[in-house]
Design an enzyme around this catalytic site. Structure first.
Site, PDB file in Angstrom:
ATOM      1  N   ALA A   7      17.752   9.493  19.426  1.00 34.10           N
ATOM      2  CA  ALA A   7      17.902  10.615  18.491  1.00 34.10           C
ATOM      3  C   ALA A   7      18.830  10.210  17.352  1.00 34.10           C
ATOM      4  O   ALA A   7      19.659   9.322  17.503  1.00 34.10           O
ATOM      5  CB  ALA A   7      18.468  11.814  19.239  1.00 34.10           C
TER       6      ALA A   7
ATOM      7  N   CYS B 130       7.492   2.288   6.051  1.00 34.97           N
ATOM      8  CA  CYS B 130       6.243   2.454   6.807  1.00 34.97           C
ATOM      9  C   CYS B 130       6.032   3.852   7.377  1.00 34.97           C
ATOM     10  O   CYS B 130       5.079   4.527   6.990  1.00 34.97           O
ATOM     11  CB  CYS B 130       6.181   1.415   7.918  1.00 34.97           C
ATOM     12  SG  CYS B 130       6.048  -0.249   7.273  1.00 34.97           S
TER      13      CYS B 130
ATOM     14  N   THR C 191       0.878  -1.182   0.000  1.00 39.21           N
ATOM     15  CA  THR C 191       0.000   0.000   0.000  1.00 39.21           C
ATOM     16  C   THR C 191       0.917   1.234   0.000  1.00 39.21           C
ATOM     17  O   THR C 191       0.982   1.968   0.987  1.00 39.21           O
ATOM     18  CB  THR C 191      -0.922   0.022   1.241  1.00 39.21           C
ATOM     19  OG1 THR C 191      -0.122  -0.141   2.436  1.00 39.21           O
ATOM     20  CG2 THR C 191      -1.956  -1.085   1.185  1.00 39.21           C
TER      21      THR C 191
HETATM   22  N1  LIG Z   1       7.516  -3.873   5.794  1.00 35.08           N
HETATM   23  C1  LIG Z   1       7.093  -3.863   7.034  1.00 35.08           C
HETATM   24  O1  LIG Z   1       7.882  -3.922   7.971  1.00 35.08           O
HETATM   25  C2  LIG Z   1       5.620  -3.791   7.350  1.00 35.08           C
HETATM   26  C3  LIG Z   1       5.189  -4.041   8.662  1.00 35.08           C
HETATM   27  C4  LIG Z   1       3.817  -3.967   8.949  1.00 35.08           C
HETATM   28  C5  LIG Z   1       2.903  -3.660   7.946  1.00 35.08           C
HETATM   29  N2  LIG Z   1       3.360  -3.421   6.673  1.00 35.08           N
HETATM   30  C6  LIG Z   1       2.360  -3.184   5.633  1.00 35.08           C
HETATM   31  O2  LIG Z   1       2.167  -4.439   4.951  1.00 35.08           O
HETATM   32  C7  LIG Z   1       1.933  -4.229   3.555  1.00 35.08           C
HETATM   33  C8  LIG Z   1       2.963  -4.946   2.725  1.00 35.08           C
HETATM   34  O3  LIG Z   1       4.231  -4.384   3.020  1.00 35.08           O
HETATM   35  P1  LIG Z   1       5.568  -5.065   2.469  1.00 35.08           P
HETATM   36  O4  LIG Z   1       6.699  -4.280   3.006  1.00 35.08           O
HETATM   37  O5  LIG Z   1       5.509  -6.518   2.714  1.00 35.08           O
HETATM   38  O6  LIG Z   1       5.388  -4.771   0.907  1.00 35.08           O
HETATM   39  P2  LIG Z   1       6.152  -5.417  -0.330  1.00 35.08           P
HETATM   40  O7  LIG Z   1       6.031  -4.451  -1.424  1.00 35.08           O
HETATM   41  O8  LIG Z   1       7.514  -5.876   0.129  1.00 35.08           O
HETATM   42  O9  LIG Z   1       5.310  -6.744  -0.661  1.00 35.08           O
HETATM   43  C9  LIG Z   1       4.071  -6.785  -1.304  1.00 35.08           C
HETATM   44  C10 LIG Z   1       4.078  -7.973  -2.262  1.00 35.08           C
HETATM   45  O10 LIG Z   1       2.772  -8.206  -2.761  1.00 35.08           O
HETATM   46  C11 LIG Z   1       2.881  -8.654  -4.105  1.00 35.08           C
HETATM   47  N3  LIG Z   1       1.569  -8.487  -4.746  1.00 35.08           N
HETATM   48  C12 LIG Z   1       0.863  -7.346  -4.929  1.00 35.08           C
HETATM   49  N4  LIG Z   1      -0.325  -7.604  -5.501  1.00 35.08           N
HETATM   50  C13 LIG Z   1      -0.382  -8.940  -5.691  1.00 35.08           C
HETATM   51  C14 LIG Z   1      -1.352  -9.816  -6.255  1.00 35.08           C
HETATM   52  N5  LIG Z   1      -2.520  -9.364  -6.731  1.00 35.08           N
HETATM   53  N6  LIG Z   1      -1.069 -11.137  -6.310  1.00 35.08           N
HETATM   54  C15 LIG Z   1       0.094 -11.612  -5.838  1.00 35.08           C
HETATM   55  N7  LIG Z   1       1.056 -10.838  -5.289  1.00 35.08           N
HETATM   56  C16 LIG Z   1       0.816  -9.512  -5.221  1.00 35.08           C
HETATM   57  C17 LIG Z   1       3.977  -7.768  -4.657  1.00 35.08           C
HETATM   58  O11 LIG Z   1       4.533  -8.292  -5.841  1.00 35.08           O
HETATM   59  C18 LIG Z   1       4.958  -7.757  -3.487  1.00 35.08           C
HETATM   60  O12 LIG Z   1       5.905  -8.814  -3.580  1.00 35.08           O
HETATM   61  C19 LIG Z   1       1.919  -2.702   3.385  1.00 35.08           C
HETATM   62  O13 LIG Z   1       0.604  -2.255   3.537  1.00 35.08           O
HETATM   63  C20 LIG Z   1       2.774  -2.210   4.552  1.00 35.08           C
HETATM   64  O14 LIG Z   1       2.447  -0.891   4.926  1.00 35.08           O
HETATM   65  C21 LIG Z   1       4.678  -3.494   6.351  1.00 35.08           C
HETATM   66  O1  LIG Z   2      14.350   5.485  18.592  1.00 31.68           O
HETATM   67  C1  LIG Z   2      14.284   5.348  17.374  1.00 31.68           C
HETATM   68  C2  LIG Z   2      13.630   4.259  16.744  1.00 31.68           C
HETATM   69  C3  LIG Z   2      13.581   4.198  15.354  1.00 31.68           C
HETATM   70  N1  LIG Z   2      14.170   5.181  14.608  1.00 31.68           N
HETATM   71  C4  LIG Z   2      14.073   5.112  13.125  1.00 31.68           C
HETATM   72  O2  LIG Z   2      12.728   4.860  12.771  1.00 31.68           O
HETATM   73  C5  LIG Z   2      12.659   4.113  11.564  1.00 31.68           C
HETATM   74  C6  LIG Z   2      11.742   2.908  11.729  1.00 31.68           C
HETATM   75  O3  LIG Z   2      12.310   1.981  12.618  1.00 31.68           O
HETATM   76  P1  LIG Z   2      11.516   0.701  13.172  1.00 31.68           P
HETATM   77  O4  LIG Z   2      10.222   1.154  13.707  1.00 31.68           O
HETATM   78  O5  LIG Z   2      12.406  -0.022  14.090  1.00 31.68           O
HETATM   79  O6  LIG Z   2      11.373  -0.177  11.853  1.00 31.68           O
HETATM   80  P2  LIG Z   2      10.166  -0.530  10.852  1.00 31.68           P
HETATM   81  O7  LIG Z   2      10.485  -1.849  10.283  1.00 31.68           O
HETATM   82  O8  LIG Z   2       9.935   0.619   9.939  1.00 31.68           O
HETATM   83  O9  LIG Z   2       8.883  -0.741  11.810  1.00 31.68           O
HETATM   84  C7  LIG Z   2       7.866   0.235  11.967  1.00 31.68           C
HETATM   85  O10 LIG Z   2       6.944   0.186  10.897  1.00 31.68           O
HETATM   86  C8  LIG Z   2       6.322  -1.112  10.709  1.00 31.68           C
HETATM   87  C9  LIG Z   2       5.473  -1.038   9.458  1.00 31.68           C
HETATM   88  O11 LIG Z   2       4.232  -0.487   9.673  1.00 31.68           O
HETATM   89  C10 LIG Z   2       5.512  -1.454  11.957  1.00 31.68           C
HETATM   90  O12 LIG Z   2       4.908  -2.717  11.793  1.00 31.68           O
HETATM   91  C11 LIG Z   2       6.429  -1.438  13.187  1.00 31.68           C
HETATM   92  O13 LIG Z   2       5.659  -1.679  14.359  1.00 31.68           O
HETATM   93  C12 LIG Z   2       7.121  -0.080  13.276  1.00 31.68           C
HETATM   94  O14 LIG Z   2       8.054  -0.077  14.361  1.00 31.68           O
HETATM   95  C13 LIG Z   2      14.105   3.732  11.229  1.00 31.68           C
HETATM   96  O15 LIG Z   2      14.581   4.606  10.226  1.00 31.68           O
HETATM   97  C14 LIG Z   2      14.860   3.955  12.522  1.00 31.68           C
HETATM   98  O16 LIG Z   2      16.204   4.314  12.312  1.00 31.68           O
HETATM   99  C15 LIG Z   2      14.809   6.251  15.207  1.00 31.68           C
HETATM  100  O17 LIG Z   2      15.309   7.166  14.532  1.00 31.68           O
HETATM  101  N2  LIG Z   2      14.848   6.313  16.588  1.00 31.68           N
END
Ligand SMILES: NC(=O)c1ccc[n+]([C@@H]2O[C@H](COP(=O)([O-])OP(=O)(O)OC[C@H]3O[C@@H](n4cnc5c(N)ncnc54)[C@H](O)[C@@H]3O)[C@@H](O)[C@H]2O)c1
Ligand SMILES: O=c1ccn([C@@H]2O[C@H](COP(=O)(O)OP(=O)(O)O[C@H]3O[C@H](CO)[C@@H](O)[C@H](O)[C@H]3O)[C@@H](O)[C@H]2O)c(=O)[nH]1
Length: 437
Positions: free
Chosen positions: A256, A264, A86
């Site tokens: 910091a 995200c 998304t």
């Molecule tokens: N990356 C994170 O740490 C994290 C954590 C929590 C929530 N989220 C949320 O989860 C969602 C996914 O994030 P992500 O980082 O995994 O994204 P991403 O882009 O790495 O993965 C999404 C995958 O879905 C596939 N895809 C899309 N449409 C499709 C379809 N119709 N059929 C089959 N495959 C399809 C894409 O090719 C891609 O590989 C987002 O909404 C993100 O905000 C991400």
């Molecule tokens: O004290 C802190 C903590 C984090 N960061 C920065 O914040 C960003 C995000 O870090 P982190 O939250 O650890 O990683 P993400 O994988 O982006 O995870 C966040 O985003 C995800 C996607 O939505 C959520 O699922 C998680 O709960 C949320 O922590 C990075 O650039 C970090 O360097 C700081 O600068 N200071």
């Protein structure tokens, strides 16, 4: 249980692997052929600690399979997770085209009851659109279905641990049938005492955006305090520790630095501002959070310039390119802006990151004044300056005496407060960090 996961990205792949590891049968649908091809060979297309091992174990034991055919996925299970991207749309709004496409595809292939679960981060009331889409495209309007929201809170770099040890599981449902399925699915977690919160889908969708925005706000807040510390000669770590002991505040997310990046926080804060705007609310607090975060990268460049004056023709070593440690993800990484600016200023750059260099090369290709090296010590050879952008453990554990010997000038600008100022000065470094004068 049988589960289908649509989208094998960071969230989908971890969700699929973890549910398989808990004993479920999982089919993961991924439309990008290069990813699918790797997955079928048991190779994770992303770097996430422990993921490849978990995938291989569960492939071997026959609990996880991959396909690019959505129809297969829809037929395989009644419980379908949407884990598609998304990303940020043009105007800051979340681009929900992947959610719409997947919902449409599910509808077109449904022949019996399905529970469609949004795991992707989506704006509040997206579940209404998913429902409407399924109703529009379903072949037989008598087939029952539910839509639930089950936002994911894992962090990259510790995704498997976070998935398996959640602070809370949030499930937004509208029917008894959907609630029962979700409770059954998460039973291994609730039996271990992890809290499961049942809400409406709208509340669940809001919990995700509200949580991410709050954490981003906490980071911008501490970064402003860091600026104040620099002005008055206080140490930001002492201030953060002192605040963090208050249980109502907590020490987490008070580090910091050069601001938040990643796939995200930047997009989710923007999307949340838009969601509020769409409902007639001005979320000024989040606009300021964003503004402070944007400034961090500029301020860091200004700090570098205040130390070395002219960047042109200087040898600058850069340690850390990923947006945070333990990932190869460079989406919205502060390193992108910082490296590009130093390059434009004419510096000779030597870049090193333990996992993210291949991805970074796609954004900043190797060239006359940009070299990628395979070792952190090689990066600092004859350098006039070392810039630390991402706090990998490898950098914390570096032999800084050796680094000093290798550098032409022993100057370090540390964007993540990895080292102790006293120790660095004792070694003979000119050392600059964040919020510590
Ligand atoms: N990356 C994170 O740490 C994290 C954590 C929590 C929530 N989220 C949320 O989860 C969602 C996914 O994030 P992500 O980082 O995994 O994204 P991403 O882009 O790495 O993965 C999404 C995958 O879905 C596939 N895809 C899309 N449409 C499709 C379809 N119709 N059929 C089959 N495959 C399809 C894409 O090719 C891609 O590989 C987002 O909404 C993100 O905000 C991400
Ligand atoms: O004290 C802190 C903590 C984090 N960061 C920065 O914040 C960003 C995000 O870090 P982190 O939250 O650890 O990683 P993400 O994988 O982006 O995870 C966040 O985003 C995800 C996607 O939505 C959520 O699922 C998680 O709960 C949320 O922590 C990075 O650039 C970090 O360097 C700081 O600068 N200071």
């Amino acid at each position: 249980m049988k589960i289908t996961v649509i989208g094998a990205g960071y969230v989908g792949l971890v969700t699929a692997a973890c549910f398989a590891d808990l004993g479920n049968e999982v089919l993961c649908v991924e439309k990008v052929s290069s990813k699918l091809e790797k997955l079928c060979r048991g190779i994770s297309p992303i770097y996430e600690p422990g993921l490849t091992e978990m995938l291989q174990k569960n492939i071997k034991e026959g609990r996880i399979h991959f396909t690019d055919k959505i129809e297969e996925g829809v037929n395989f299970a009644d419980t379908i997770f949407l884990c598609v991207g998304t990303p940020q749309g043009d105007d800051g709004k979340a681009d929900l085209s992947q959610v719409e496409e997947a919902s449409r595809q599910i509808a077109q292939h449904m022949t019996d009851y399905k529970l469609i679960i949004e795991k992707s981060t989506v704006p509040v009331n997206t579940h209404q659109w998913v429902k409407k889409t399924v109703k529009r495209y379903i072949k037989n309007p008598d087939i029952p279905f539910d839509v639930a929201s089950n936002p994911e809170f894992l962090r990259e770099g510790s995704a498997i641990y976070d998935f398996m040890n959640p602070d809370r599981i949030v499930v937004g449902v509208e029917s008894e049938r959907a609630r029962k399925i979700m409770e059954e699915l998460y039973r291994p977690f609730t039996e271990k005492g992890f809290p499961l919160l049942i809400t409406t889908p709208a509340a669940a969708e809001l919990i995700k955006h509200a949580s991410n925005s709050f954490l981003a706000m906490k980071i911008s807040y501490i970064n402003m305090i860091a600026d104040l510390c620099e002005k008055v000669g206080a140490d930001i770590n002492e201030v953060a520790d002192g605040m963090g002991y208050d249980k109502r505040i907590g020490r987490a997310f008070l580090n910091a630095g050069i601001g938040y990046g990643g796939s995200c926080f930047p997009k989710d804060v923007k999307a949340f501002i838009k969601i509020a705007e769409d409902h007639g609310l001005d979320f000024g607090l989040l606009k300021e959070t964003e503004k402070i975060n944007r400034r961090r990268r500029e301020q860091f460049i200004e700090k570098i310039e205040s130390v070395i004056w002219i960047s042109k023709d200087k040898n600058i070593a850069v340690w850390g390119l990923s947006f945070k440690p333990n990932t190869d993800d460079i989406r919205e990484a502060p390193a992108i802006d910082i490296v590009k600016q130093l390059k434009e200023a004419g510096a000779n750059l030597r870049l090193y990151d333990p996992k993210a260099m291949e991805n970074f090369k796609q954004v900043v290709p190797e060239g006359d004044n940009v070299k990628y090296v395979s070792d952190k010590y090689e990066a600092v050879k004859d350098a006039d300056l070392l810039v630390l952008i991402t706090e990998w453990d490898e950098f914390r554990q570096a032999d800084m005496e050796k680094v000093k010997q290798l550098m032409r000038l022993p100057i370090v600008v540390d964007g993540r407060n990895v080292y102790q100022p006293d120790e660095m000065r004792k070694i003979g470094f000119e050392y600059y960090s964040i919020g510590r004068s």
